[in-house]
Design a protein around this motif. Structure first.
Motif, PDB file in Angstrom:
ATOM      1  N   PRO A 173       0.796  -1.232   0.000  1.00  0.00           N
ATOM      2  CA  PRO A 173       0.000   0.000   0.000  1.00  0.00           C
ATOM      3  C   PRO A 173       0.825   1.278   0.000  1.00  0.00           C
ATOM      4  O   PRO A 173       0.421   2.281  -0.594  1.00  0.00           O
ATOM      5  N   LYS A 174       1.999   1.255   0.644  1.00  0.00           N
ATOM      6  CA  LYS A 174       2.831   2.462   0.684  1.00  0.00           C
ATOM      7  C   LYS A 174       3.348   2.818  -0.705  1.00  0.00           C
ATOM      8  O   LYS A 174       3.591   3.989  -0.999  1.00  0.00           O
ATOM      9  N   THR A 175       3.536   1.808  -1.554  1.00  0.00           N
ATOM     10  CA  THR A 175       3.974   2.066  -2.930  1.00  0.00           C
ATOM     11  C   THR A 175       2.895   2.831  -3.686  1.00  0.00           C
ATOM     12  O   THR A 175       3.177   3.809  -4.374  1.00  0.00           O
ATOM     13  N   LEU A 176       1.663   2.393  -3.553  1.00  0.00           N
ATOM     14  CA  LEU A 176       0.535   3.090  -4.174  1.00  0.00           C
ATOM     15  C   LEU A 176       0.431   4.520  -3.658  1.00  0.00           C
ATOM     16  O   LEU A 176       0.245   5.463  -4.433  1.00  0.00           O
ATOM     17  N   GLN A 177       0.571   4.685  -2.356  1.00  0.00           N
ATOM     18  CA  GLN A 177       0.484   6.012  -1.748  1.00  0.00           C
ATOM     19  C   GLN A 177       1.562   6.932  -2.302  1.00  0.00           C
ATOM     20  O   GLN A 177       1.306   8.102  -2.616  1.00  0.00           O
ATOM     21  N   LYS A 178       2.781   6.412  -2.457  1.00  0.00           N
ATOM     22  CA  LYS A 178       3.891   7.212  -2.975  1.00  0.00           C
ATOM     23  C   LYS A 178       3.626   7.633  -4.425  1.00  0.00           C
ATOM     24  O   LYS A 178       3.886   8.785  -4.812  1.00  0.00           O
ATOM     25  N   ILE A 179       3.109   6.707  -5.238  1.00  0.00           N
ATOM     26  CA  ILE A 179       2.805   7.031  -6.640  1.00  0.00           C
ATOM     27  C   ILE A 179       1.770   8.143  -6.722  1.00  0.00           C
ATOM     28  O   ILE A 179       1.923   9.104  -7.488  1.00  0.00           O
ATOM     29  N   LEU A 180       0.704   8.022  -5.916  1.00  0.00           N
ATOM     30  CA  LEU A 180      -0.346   9.040  -5.928  1.00  0.00           C
ATOM     31  C   LEU A 180       0.171  10.393  -5.441  1.00  0.00           C
ATOM     32  O   LEU A 180      -0.258  11.444  -5.923  1.00  0.00           O
ATOM     33  N   GLU A 181       1.113  10.367  -4.506  1.00  0.00           N
ATOM     34  CA  GLU A 181       1.728  11.620  -4.049  1.00  0.00           C
ATOM     35  C   GLU A 181       2.492  12.295  -5.188  1.00  0.00           C
ATOM     36  O   GLU A 181       2.417  13.504  -5.379  1.00  0.00           O
ATOM     37  N   ILE A 182       3.232  11.493  -5.942  1.00  0.00           N
ATOM     38  CA  ILE A 182       3.996  12.037  -7.076  1.00  0.00           C
ATOM     39  C   ILE A 182       3.059  12.604  -8.132  1.00  0.00           C
ATOM     40  O   ILE A 182       3.330  13.635  -8.746  1.00  0.00           O
ATOM     41  N   PHE A 183       1.909  11.938  -8.325  1.00  0.00           N
ATOM     42  CA  PHE A 183       0.922  12.382  -9.313  1.00  0.00           C
ATOM     43  C   PHE A 183       0.026  13.498  -8.783  1.00  0.00           C
ATOM     44  O   PHE A 183      -0.881  13.947  -9.492  1.00  0.00           O
ATOM     45  N   GLY A 184       0.255  13.915  -7.545  1.00  0.00           N
ATOM     46  CA  GLY A 184      -0.576  14.962  -6.974  1.00  0.00           C
ATOM     47  C   GLY A 184      -2.010  14.529  -6.772  1.00  0.00           C
ATOM     48  O   GLY A 184      -2.944  15.341  -6.844  1.00  0.00           O
ATOM     49  N   GLY A 185      -2.205  13.226  -6.515  1.00  0.00           N
ATOM     50  CA  GLY A 185      -3.544  12.711  -6.291  1.00  0.00           C
ATOM     51  C   GLY A 185      -4.307  12.393  -7.554  1.00  0.00           C
ATOM     52  O   GLY A 185      -5.426  11.866  -7.502  1.00  0.00           O
ATOM     53  N   GLU A 186      -3.719  12.676  -8.726  1.00  0.00           N
ATOM     54  CA  GLU A 186      -4.369  12.407 -10.008  1.00  0.00           C
ATOM     55  C   GLU A 186      -4.101  10.962 -10.442  1.00  0.00           C
ATOM     56  O   GLU A 186      -3.046  10.399 -10.125  1.00  0.00           O
ATOM     57  N   PRO A 187      -5.011  10.344 -11.190  1.00  0.00           N
ATOM     58  CA  PRO A 187      -4.801   8.967 -11.648  1.00  0.00           C
ATOM     59  C   PRO A 187      -3.837   8.901 -12.827  1.00  0.00           C
ATOM     60  O   PRO A 187      -3.582   9.906 -13.500  1.00  0.00           O
ATOM     61  N   ALA A 188      -3.316   7.711 -13.092  1.00  0.00           N
ATOM     62  CA  ALA A 188      -2.399   7.494 -14.218  1.00  0.00           C
ATOM     63  C   ALA A 188      -3.186   7.316 -15.511  1.00  0.00           C
ATOM     64  O   ALA A 188      -4.316   6.828 -15.513  1.00  0.00           O
ATOM     65  N   ASP A 189      -2.569   7.709 -16.616  1.00  0.00           N
ATOM     66  CA  ASP A 189      -3.153   7.494 -17.939  1.00  0.00           C
ATOM     67  C   ASP A 189      -2.742   6.142 -18.514  1.00  0.00           C
ATOM     68  O   ASP A 189      -3.450   5.574 -19.347  1.00  0.00           O
ATOM     69  N   PHE A 190      -1.582   5.646 -18.053  1.00  0.00           N
ATOM     70  CA  PHE A 190      -0.994   4.456 -18.671  1.00  0.00           C
ATOM     71  C   PHE A 190      -0.171   3.706 -17.633  1.00  0.00           C
ATOM     72  O   PHE A 190       0.589   4.311 -16.868  1.00  0.00           O
ATOM     73  N   VAL A 191      -0.341   2.390 -17.582  1.00  0.00           N
ATOM     74  CA  VAL A 191       0.457   1.535 -16.698  1.00  0.00           C
ATOM     75  C   VAL A 191       0.987   0.374 -17.523  1.00  0.00           C
ATOM     76  O   VAL A 191       0.254  -0.230 -18.310  1.00  0.00           O
ATOM     77  N   CYS A 192       2.269   0.063 -17.351  1.00  0.00           N
ATOM     78  CA  CYS A 192       2.863  -1.056 -18.089  1.00  0.00           C
ATOM     79  C   CYS A 192       3.727  -1.896 -17.167  1.00  0.00           C
ATOM     80  O   CYS A 192       4.201  -1.424 -16.132  1.00  0.00           O
ATOM     81  N   SER A 193       3.924  -3.147 -17.553  1.00  0.00           N
ATOM     82  CA  SER A 193       4.767  -4.056 -16.785  1.00  0.00           C
ATOM     83  C   SER A 193       5.439  -5.045 -17.732  1.00  0.00           C
ATOM     84  O   SER A 193       4.761  -5.770 -18.455  1.00  0.00           O
ATOM     85  N   ASP A 194       6.764  -5.050 -17.715  1.00  0.00           N
ATOM     86  CA  ASP A 194       7.531  -6.011 -18.516  1.00  0.00           C
ATOM     87  C   ASP A 194       8.169  -7.056 -17.607  1.00  0.00           C
ATOM     88  O   ASP A 194       9.100  -7.745 -17.990  1.00  0.00           O
ATOM     89  N   GLY A 195       7.644  -7.152 -16.393  1.00  0.00           N
ATOM     90  CA  GLY A 195       8.212  -8.080 -15.424  1.00  0.00           C
ATOM     91  C   GLY A 195       7.944  -9.527 -15.777  1.00  0.00           C
ATOM     92  O   GLY A 195       6.938  -9.861 -16.402  1.00  0.00           O
ATOM     93  N   ALA A 196       8.855 -10.399 -15.366  1.00  0.00           N
ATOM     94  CA  ALA A 196       8.704 -11.841 -15.586  1.00  0.00           C
ATOM     95  C   ALA A 196       9.555 -12.575 -14.558  1.00  0.00           C
ATOM     96  O   ALA A 196      10.596 -12.080 -14.130  1.00  0.00           O
ATOM     97  N   PRO A 197       9.119 -13.773 -14.150  1.00  0.00           N
ATOM     98  CA  PRO A 197       9.922 -14.569 -13.215  1.00  0.00           C
ATOM     99  C   PRO A 197      11.080 -15.236 -13.941  1.00  0.00           C
ATOM    100  O   PRO A 197      11.121 -15.271 -15.175  1.00  0.00           O
ATOM    101  N   ASP A 198      12.008 -15.760 -13.171  1.00  0.00           N
ATOM    102  CA  ASP A 198      13.052 -16.592 -13.768  1.00  0.00           C
ATOM    103  C   ASP A 198      12.382 -17.882 -14.244  1.00  0.00           C
ATOM    104  O   ASP A 198      11.802 -18.623 -13.444  1.00  0.00           O
TER     105      ASP A 198
END
Length: 298
Positions: A98-123
C-alpha cells in the motif's frame, strides 16, 4: 544483456546498445506503441517491474522529452535498484504494498495514471505450465495496483506467457477493460511463449473500491469485483461453466524489419566487435556471493 555469440549476432541486441537502450526489450514497447498509439495524450504513466529500465527509457524519450515537461509525471517501480533516467521518478519498492501506491499518488498529486505497463517476468524454469502460472500471478499483482491508480479509459500493458489456460486471464481482464488484445512485437522472438496483453479502456467495476492490503492474496483482492471465478479449472465439471474469452492476436512491427529469431553475420571489422553494456548492474548477485565467500559462508 549478455554477450553470448548469439547475442552478438542478434541485431536487436546490438542496435539497443548502439541507440543507447538498456535492453533490447525497448523495441518491443516501441513496436506496441506503433501499433496501438499507446502514448497519445499520456501525461502520467507507471512502469512496474521496471529494472533495468529500458521501458522507462522509452517513456522518457516518447513522453517526457516530447511534451511540456512540467506536465509529465513518470514513475518506475522495482524491488531492484535502478540507475537514474531523465524525467523518471524511481521507487525501489514492492508493487503490492500500500505504501507504494500512496507514494505514486503523491507524485501524481492525487491524479490517476493514464498508462500503466509491466515487462516483469519470473526466472523461467522451462516447465511451461508452471512458468505460465507464476507469470499470471505477477500480472494479477500488477493489476491490483493498476486498478487503484489507473483512470477510467486508461491503458494497461503487460507481458504474458501464452499457454493452455491463458484465456482465463483474458476473460478476467475483459471485465475490467473495453478491449483486450494479445500482441506479439517483431522484436519478441517467435520461438518464445512471450507475448503482451494490451488492455484498452479501463472500466472500473460498479460498487467495487479496490484497496491494496499486503496481507491479502490477489484472489482476496478481487473478491467483490465479480470479474470471474478464480477457481475455474476446478469447476469445469459444472453444468454451466464460465465462458472463456479468446483475445484477438495482432503481430506488431514492420515485416521488413529485423527478424528477432535470426542471427546475422557481422560485416568486416565489426565481426569480432563486442559492445559494452549501456547500464552496468547496480546490484549484481555475484557481489553478494563474493562477500559471503570472504566471510566463509559459502
Amino acid at each position: 544483456m549478455g554477450k553470448s555469440s548469439k547475442d552478438k549476432r542478434d541485431l536487436y541486441y546490438r542496435k539497443a546498445k548502439e541507440d543507447g537502450w538498456r535492453a533490447r526489450s525497448a523495441f518491443k514497447l516501441l513496436q506496441l506503441d506503433e501499433e496501438f498509439d499507446l502514448f497519445k495524450d499520456v501525461k502520467r504513466a507507471v512502469d512496474l517491474c521496471a529494472a533495468p529500465g529500458s521501458w522507462s527509457q522509452v517513456l522518457s524519450r516518447e513522453i517526457y522529452q516530447k511534451r511540456h515537461k512540467e506536465e509529465v509525471k513518470l514513475v518506475a517501480v522495482d524491488l531492484q535498484p535502478m540507475s537514474p533516467i531523465e524525467g523518471i521518478t524511481t521507487i525501489q519498492a514492492d508493487i503490492t504494498h500500500p505504501k507504494t501506491l500512496q507514494k505514486i499518488l503523491e507524485i501524481f498529486g492525487g491524479e490517476p495514471a493514464d498508462f500503466v505497463c509491466s515487462d516483469g517476468a519470473p526466472d523461467v524454469t522451462g516447465l511451461h505450465d508452471l512458468d505460465e502460472y507464476i507469470q499470471s500471478q505477477l500480472i494479477l499483482a500488477a493489476l491490483q495496483l493498476t486498478t487503484c491508480v489507473l483512470k477510467p479509459g486508461g491503458t494497461f500493458v503487460a507481458k504474458i506467457f501464452r499457454g493452455r489456460d491463458i484465456d482465463l486471464l483474458y476473460s478476467q481482464l475483459s471485465y475490467l477493460f473495453e478491449k483486450v488484445i494479445c500482441a506479439k512485437p517483431r522484436a519478441s522472438r517467435g520461438t518464445s511463449l512471450e507475448a503482451f496483453i494490451v488492455c484498452i479502456g479501463y472500466k472500473p467495476r460498479e460498487d467495487w473500491v479496490p484497496s491494496l492490503d499486503s496481507n491479502k492474496s490477489t484472489e482476496e483482492f478481487f473478491e467483490g469485483a465479480n470479474i470471474g471465478r478464480s477457481g475455474n479449472l476446478e469447476r469445469l465439471d459444472m453444468p454451466d461453466p464460465e465462458e472463456r474469452l479468446i483475445a484477438n492476436f495482432i503481430a506488431c512491427g514492420d515485416l521488413n524489419s529485423v527478424d528477432s529469431d535470426a542471427t546475422y553475420t557481422l560485416a568486416g571489422s565489426d565481426k569480432k566487435a563486442s559492445l559494452d553494456p549501456i547500464q552496468m548492474p547496480t546490484a549484481p548477485p555475484y557481489k553478494k556471493a563474493l562477500e559471503m565467500k570472504r566471510q566463509g559462508k559459502i
